[in-house]
Enzyme design. Sequence first.
Site, PDB file in Angstrom:
ATOM      1  N   GLY A 207     -15.548  23.057  13.986  1.00  0.00           N
ATOM      2  CA  GLY A 207     -15.321  24.599  14.254  1.00  0.00           C
ATOM      3  C   GLY A 207     -14.115  24.905  14.723  1.00  0.00           C
ATOM      4  O   GLY A 207     -13.332  24.049  15.332  1.00  0.00           O
TER       5      GLY A 207
ATOM      6  N   HIS B 160     -17.997  26.622  11.305  1.00  0.00           N
ATOM      7  CA  HIS B 160     -18.002  27.893  11.863  1.00  0.00           C
ATOM      8  C   HIS B 160     -16.368  28.249  12.268  1.00  0.00           C
ATOM      9  O   HIS B 160     -15.952  27.530  12.700  1.00  0.00           O
ATOM     10  CB  HIS B 160     -19.077  28.233  12.935  1.00  0.00           C
ATOM     11  CG  HIS B 160     -18.756  27.318  14.149  1.00  0.00           C
ATOM     12  ND1 HIS B 160     -18.108  27.853  15.106  1.00  0.00           N
ATOM     13  CD2 HIS B 160     -19.127  26.073  14.320  1.00  0.00           C
ATOM     14  CE1 HIS B 160     -18.050  26.650  16.087  1.00  0.00           C
ATOM     15  NE2 HIS B 160     -18.892  25.689  15.688  1.00  0.00           N
ATOM     16  N   ASP B 161     -16.062  29.403  12.003  1.00  0.00           N
ATOM     17  CA  ASP B 161     -14.828  30.151  12.566  1.00  0.00           C
ATOM     18  C   ASP B 161     -13.684  29.559  12.109  1.00  0.00           C
ATOM     19  O   ASP B 161     -12.511  29.541  12.697  1.00  0.00           O
ATOM     20  CB  ASP B 161     -14.843  30.166  14.108  1.00  0.00           C
ATOM     21  CG  ASP B 161     -16.324  31.101  14.588  1.00  0.00           C
ATOM     22  OD1 ASP B 161     -16.139  32.340  14.560  1.00  0.00           O
ATOM     23  OD2 ASP B 161     -17.250  30.285  14.961  1.00  0.00           O
TER      24      ASP B 161
END
Length: 259
Positions: free
Chosen positions: A138, A120-121
């Site tokens: 992340g 994520h991200d």
Amino acid sequence: MAIHPTAIVDKNAKIGKGNEIGPYVIIEGNVTIGDNNHIYPHAFIGENTTIGDNNEIHMGAIVGHFPQDKAFKKDSKTFLVMGNNNTIREYVTIHRGTEPESTTKIGDHCLIMGGAHIAHDCQVGNGVIMANMSGIAGYVQIEDNAILSGGSMIHQFVRIGKLAILSGNCRINMDVPPFLIAGERNQTWGVNLVGLKRAGFSKQQIRDLRKLYGLYTKSGSKQKMIEAIEQEDFSNSQEFIDHFVQFIQTSERGACFQQ
């Protein structure tokens, strides 16, 4: 456009021209797919995902699913945005952002090999290669044309610089400066000569970057490195020298170092 009859495509998905969508593909709602993509059997495209043109997404890949983050709430609207001309190989996993309105981004012309993971991200630039079973946690940032060899594992919030190359099975939890070779546990081993030559760097520019690496490893501090650089004539390579220095100056985790 060819959509196999066994594919499940949400009525709210927007599909462009010339796409091939294979057997048992699942495409959720609020997905936008550009033109001339090939999505192979059993791939999954999660909601709030945008995919550009001329991408290949191979068998079993999971693109835009929930992040593996306890902070994520399933009613949060988060995103994945992928550019053009990327190849996503078998069983790759790419997750969208965690916090509401956050986005995971993939640039153009990337090759993400089988079993690799983008959490994520993350922000992945253009021309990045991630070899088989490499993984980035992340909020990792990968600059253009970096290469992660097979089994590379990158800690969250780490940055990998432009045209850096990481050796297989390395463990990195510090930033990797641009143009360098890194491996093992946060070690640097010199300048990425092969990568620089392939990228069209001149002999003088490569000599300058090798000299810069010597200053980086011997100076002992950021300030002393900058002072040493200011004493050299790097006029043929100033753009790359400036990028290296800016990367080091803005590093929050500290940068990998020769060991």
